[in-house]
Design a protein around this motif. Structure first.
Motif, PDB file in Angstrom:
ATOM      1  N   ARG A 229       0.807  -1.222   0.000  1.00 28.64           N
ATOM      2  CA  ARG A 229       0.000   0.000   0.000  1.00 28.64           C
ATOM      3  C   ARG A 229       0.844   1.278   0.000  1.00 28.64           C
ATOM      4  O   ARG A 229       0.758   2.096   0.924  1.00 28.64           O
ATOM      5  CB  ARG A 229      -0.970  -0.003   1.183  1.00 28.64           C
ATOM      6  N   PRO A 230       1.661   1.495  -1.015  1.00 30.42           N
ATOM      7  CA  PRO A 230       2.451   2.730  -1.098  1.00 30.42           C
ATOM      8  C   PRO A 230       1.552   3.939  -1.364  1.00 30.42           C
ATOM      9  O   PRO A 230       0.399   3.803  -1.809  1.00 30.42           O
ATOM     10  CB  PRO A 230       3.383   2.473  -2.282  1.00 30.42           C
ATOM     11  N   ASP A 231       2.099   5.120  -1.113  1.00 31.12           N
ATOM     12  CA  ASP A 231       1.382   6.363  -1.396  1.00 31.12           C
ATOM     13  C   ASP A 231       1.510   6.772  -2.856  1.00 31.12           C
ATOM     14  O   ASP A 231       0.673   7.522  -3.370  1.00 31.12           O
ATOM     15  CB  ASP A 231       1.928   7.494  -0.507  1.00 31.12           C
ATOM     16  N   ILE A 232       2.563   6.295  -3.502  1.00 30.46           N
ATOM     17  CA  ILE A 232       2.791   6.660  -4.897  1.00 30.46           C
ATOM     18  C   ILE A 232       3.480   5.502  -5.611  1.00 30.46           C
ATOM     19  O   ILE A 232       4.366   4.856  -5.049  1.00 30.46           O
ATOM     20  CB  ILE A 232       3.641   7.958  -5.016  1.00 30.46           C
ATOM     21  N   LEU A 233       3.034   5.241  -6.833  1.00 31.46           N
ATOM     22  CA  LEU A 233       3.690   4.288  -7.720  1.00 31.46           C
ATOM     23  C   LEU A 233       4.270   5.072  -8.886  1.00 31.46           C
ATOM     24  O   LEU A 233       3.541   5.797  -9.579  1.00 31.46           O
ATOM     25  CB  LEU A 233       2.694   3.242  -8.244  1.00 31.46           C
ATOM     26  N   VAL A 234       5.565   4.929  -9.096  1.00 30.86           N
ATOM     27  CA  VAL A 234       6.273   5.585 -10.201  1.00 30.86           C
ATOM     28  C   VAL A 234       6.745   4.496 -11.146  1.00 30.86           C
ATOM     29  O   VAL A 234       7.409   3.546 -10.716  1.00 30.86           O
ATOM     30  CB  VAL A 234       7.469   6.401  -9.672  1.00 30.86           C
ATOM     31  N   ALA A 235       6.401   4.613 -12.427  1.00 31.04           N
ATOM     32  CA  ALA A 235       6.754   3.549 -13.371  1.00 31.04           C
ATOM     33  C   ALA A 235       7.232   4.121 -14.697  1.00 31.04           C
ATOM     34  O   ALA A 235       6.679   5.108 -15.189  1.00 31.04           O
ATOM     35  CB  ALA A 235       5.556   2.629 -13.613  1.00 31.04           C
ATOM     36  N   SER A 236       8.255   3.481 -15.254  1.00 29.29           N
ATOM     37  CA  SER A 236       8.772   3.875 -16.567  1.00 29.29           C
ATOM     38  C   SER A 236       9.148   2.632 -17.356  1.00 29.29           C
ATOM     39  O   SER A 236      10.087   1.924 -17.002  1.00 29.29           O
ATOM     40  CB  SER A 236       9.997   4.791 -16.423  1.00 29.29           C
ATOM     41  N   GLY A 237       8.413   2.394 -18.424  1.00 23.86           N
ATOM     42  CA  GLY A 237       8.719   1.277 -19.313  1.00 23.86           C
ATOM     43  C   GLY A 237       8.357   1.620 -20.738  1.00 23.86           C
ATOM     44  O   GLY A 237       7.840   0.785 -21.478  1.00 23.86           O
ATOM     45  N   HIS A 238       8.604   2.881 -21.123  1.00 25.58           N
ATOM     46  CA  HIS A 238       8.230   3.382 -22.449  1.00 25.58           C
ATOM     47  C   HIS A 238       6.728   3.138 -22.664  1.00 25.58           C
ATOM     48  O   HIS A 238       5.967   2.999 -21.709  1.00 25.58           O
ATOM     49  CB  HIS A 238       9.098   2.746 -23.542  1.00 25.58           C
ATOM     50  N   ALA A 260       2.318   7.751 -11.332  1.00 26.62           N
ATOM     51  CA  ALA A 260       3.032   8.611 -12.282  1.00 26.62           C
ATOM     52  C   ALA A 260       3.780   7.753 -13.292  1.00 26.62           C
ATOM     53  O   ALA A 260       4.514   6.844 -12.914  1.00 26.62           O
ATOM     54  CB  ALA A 260       4.005   9.527 -11.541  1.00 26.62           C
ATOM     55  N   LEU A 261       3.586   8.061 -14.577  1.00 26.32           N
ATOM     56  CA  LEU A 261       4.147   7.262 -15.660  1.00 26.32           C
ATOM     57  C   LEU A 261       4.881   8.126 -16.677  1.00 26.32           C
ATOM     58  O   LEU A 261       4.672   9.338 -16.764  1.00 26.32           O
ATOM     59  CB  LEU A 261       3.024   6.524 -16.414  1.00 26.32           C
ATOM     60  N   THR A 262       5.706   7.476 -17.480  1.00 26.06           N
ATOM     61  CA  THR A 262       6.251   8.095 -18.687  1.00 26.06           C
ATOM     62  C   THR A 262       5.497   7.537 -19.894  1.00 26.06           C
ATOM     63  O   THR A 262       4.827   6.512 -19.809  1.00 26.06           O
ATOM     64  CB  THR A 262       7.752   7.795 -18.859  1.00 26.06           C
ATOM     65  N   HIS A 263       5.588   8.224 -21.025  1.00 21.28           N
ATOM     66  CA  HIS A 263       5.097   7.752 -22.324  1.00 21.28           C
ATOM     67  C   HIS A 263       3.586   7.491 -22.350  1.00 21.28           C
ATOM     68  O   HIS A 263       3.109   6.598 -23.037  1.00 21.28           O
ATOM     69  CB  HIS A 263       5.856   6.502 -22.766  1.00 21.28           C
ATOM     70  N   CYS A 264       2.830   8.298 -21.615  1.00 18.26           N
ATOM     71  CA  CYS A 264       1.372   8.139 -21.630  1.00 18.26           C
ATOM     72  C   CYS A 264       0.797   8.366 -23.025  1.00 18.26           C
ATOM     73  O   CYS A 264      -0.068   7.611 -23.487  1.00 18.26           O
ATOM     74  CB  CYS A 264       0.725   9.134 -20.670  1.00 18.26           C
ATOM     75  N   GLU A 265       1.264   9.417 -23.696  1.00 15.74           N
ATOM     76  CA  GLU A 265       0.703   9.750 -25.008  1.00 15.74           C
ATOM     77  C   GLU A 265       0.998   8.667 -26.035  1.00 15.74           C
ATOM     78  O   GLU A 265       0.110   8.238 -26.779  1.00 15.74           O
ATOM     79  CB  GLU A 265       1.257  11.091 -25.491  1.00 15.74           C
TER      80      GLU A 265
END
Length: 403
Positions: A229-238, A260-265
């Motif tokens: 149960r973290p307060d924030i999940l940060v992920a980056s996998g293109h 929060a993610l990268t490459h959403c668009e």
């Protein structure tokens, strides 16, 4: 035929003349870009960004160098999304085609392959899509990047999590962080930046996982996230990583207040046919947004650029296109200020750049990084991207917690 289409047709005609400096007075920039292979979508955005800027500069009279005026064109080759091919084509552009000025490819990996070539031949390269900070610890003198480097991509998400904790009467050090990143240089830089920023607040990292190699299933990581149960999940996998997180979190009923993610668009996570409403509330890292207040004399405001790009190509420009246009704009400005087509003099003029473009402020440090432009976070709200951080550039309020 509208004026911009005429400009793009003119570029094609100029290239037909051949040579780095054609008889009609054209400065030809070289570019190996991914038009096929795994980076072809982003490579197309890159090329269109270059082409739009070239056409715009030529419409505005070209580039004045001393008492002469030149049009600009770009000589392209398809690097097939392969580093070895990109390096081979960079050498071809310089040795066979006589190119004196290079634009970058798409991705950090391909930029890494080309940089030793341009450095060896002392040919300046302004790149717009290689964000890895490892590119800038090699002592290169001819490499310059208009974009923010990758360790900055999701640091603002940690700042935002700290702000939300304080608003709740908690300490930032109480925030619990989960991190999931692809095992590639770009995403590992992002991980390093997140861990560094979290450490500065005293936050606890409760999950620190790598995506599976094929980016097809992150069940093992999400089981941990659901339990801890973290307060924030940060992920980056293109783009594949962004799609995976958006799809699997609701499937596994994993709830995290901030994602929060990268490459959403590029992952098109707002496409309701593919993802329903599951992307709602997601924070997305971006180099640029059309709503920002940057402006210049070539394109006008960020919004003006976005309208022109959409009119020309039929879709809203992703930041990869915008930063590519900015790279061409910096070249035109530097060549004009150098008053010369000598690569060393142009290189020195690039290094001295200090200006605002529609894409953001550009100022390079001694390593060639742009140190004048921050990353931004956009939140998906009712299917639209809304800038929520940093507060200076925000156009809307953060919706929290994540649905």
């Amino acid at each position: 035929m509208n004026p911009l289409t005429k400009g793009l047709a003119l570029v094609a005609g100029l290239l037909a003349a051949g040579g780095a400096f054609a008889a009609d007075g054209t400065i030809v920039l070289g570019a190996a870009v991914s038009l096929t292979g795994k980076y072809s979508t982003a490579g197309t955005h890159t090329k269109r960004g270059y082409d739009l800027a070239v056409a715009r500069i030529n419409q505005h009279g070209g580039v004045k160098v001393g008492d002469k005026t030149y049009n600009i064109a770009v000589q392209y080759y398809d690097d097939e999304s392969t580093p070895a091919r990109a390096a081979e084509l960079a050498e071809r552009l310089i040795k066979r085609d006589g190119v004196r000025f290079m634009l970058g490819p798409y991705s950090s990996g391909l930029t890494k392959a080309i940089a030793p070539v341009t450095e060896m031949y002392q040919v300046p390269m302004i790149e717009a899509n290689g964000a890895s900070r490892a590119l800038f610890d090699k002592g290169y003198k001819y490499l310059f990047a208009v974009l923010s480097t990758s360790e900055q991509y999701l640091q603002e998400a940690i700042n935002l999590a700290a702000e939300q904790a304080e608003k709740q009467g908690r300490k930032p050090s109480d925030v619990r962080v989960a991190v999931a990143t692809e095992n590639d240089p770009f995403s590992q830089d992002i991980r390093a930046g997140v861990l560094e920023n979290a450490k500065s607040y005293g936050m606890k990292i409760v999950v620190d996982d790598k995506f599976p190699r094929d980016l097809s299933d992150m069940t093992a990581t999400l089981v941990k996230v659901r339990a801890l149960r973290p307060d924030i999940l940060v992920a980056s996998g293109h783009s594949k990583g962004a799609a995976l997180v958006t799809r699997q979190m609701p499937e596994m009923k994993v709830k995290v207040p901030m994602v929060a993610l990268t490459h959403c668009e590029s992952a098109q996570i707002t496409d309701q046919e593919k993802f329903g409403h599951h992307a709602e509330g997601t924070l997305c890292a971006s180099q640029w947004a059309p709503t920002m207040t940057y402006r210049d004399n070539l394109f006008g405001s960020a919004a003006d650029y976005a309208k022109l790009f959409e009119k020309t190509y039929g879709y809203v420009p992703p930041y990869q296109a915008a930063e590519s246009s900015a790279a061409v704009e910096i070249y035109a400005d530097a060549i004009h200020r150098a008053g010369s087509l000598d690569p060393k003099k142009v290189r020195d003029a690039i290094a001295a750049t200090d200006m605002q473009t529609f894409y953001g402020n550009i100022r390079f440090d001694a390593t060639g990084k742009n140190i004048a432009k921050p990353m931004v976070l956009r939140q998906i709200q009712k299917g639209a991207y809304v800038v929520v951080a940093p507060s200076k550039w925000a156009t809307g309020k953060l919706e929290w917690p994540h649905p």
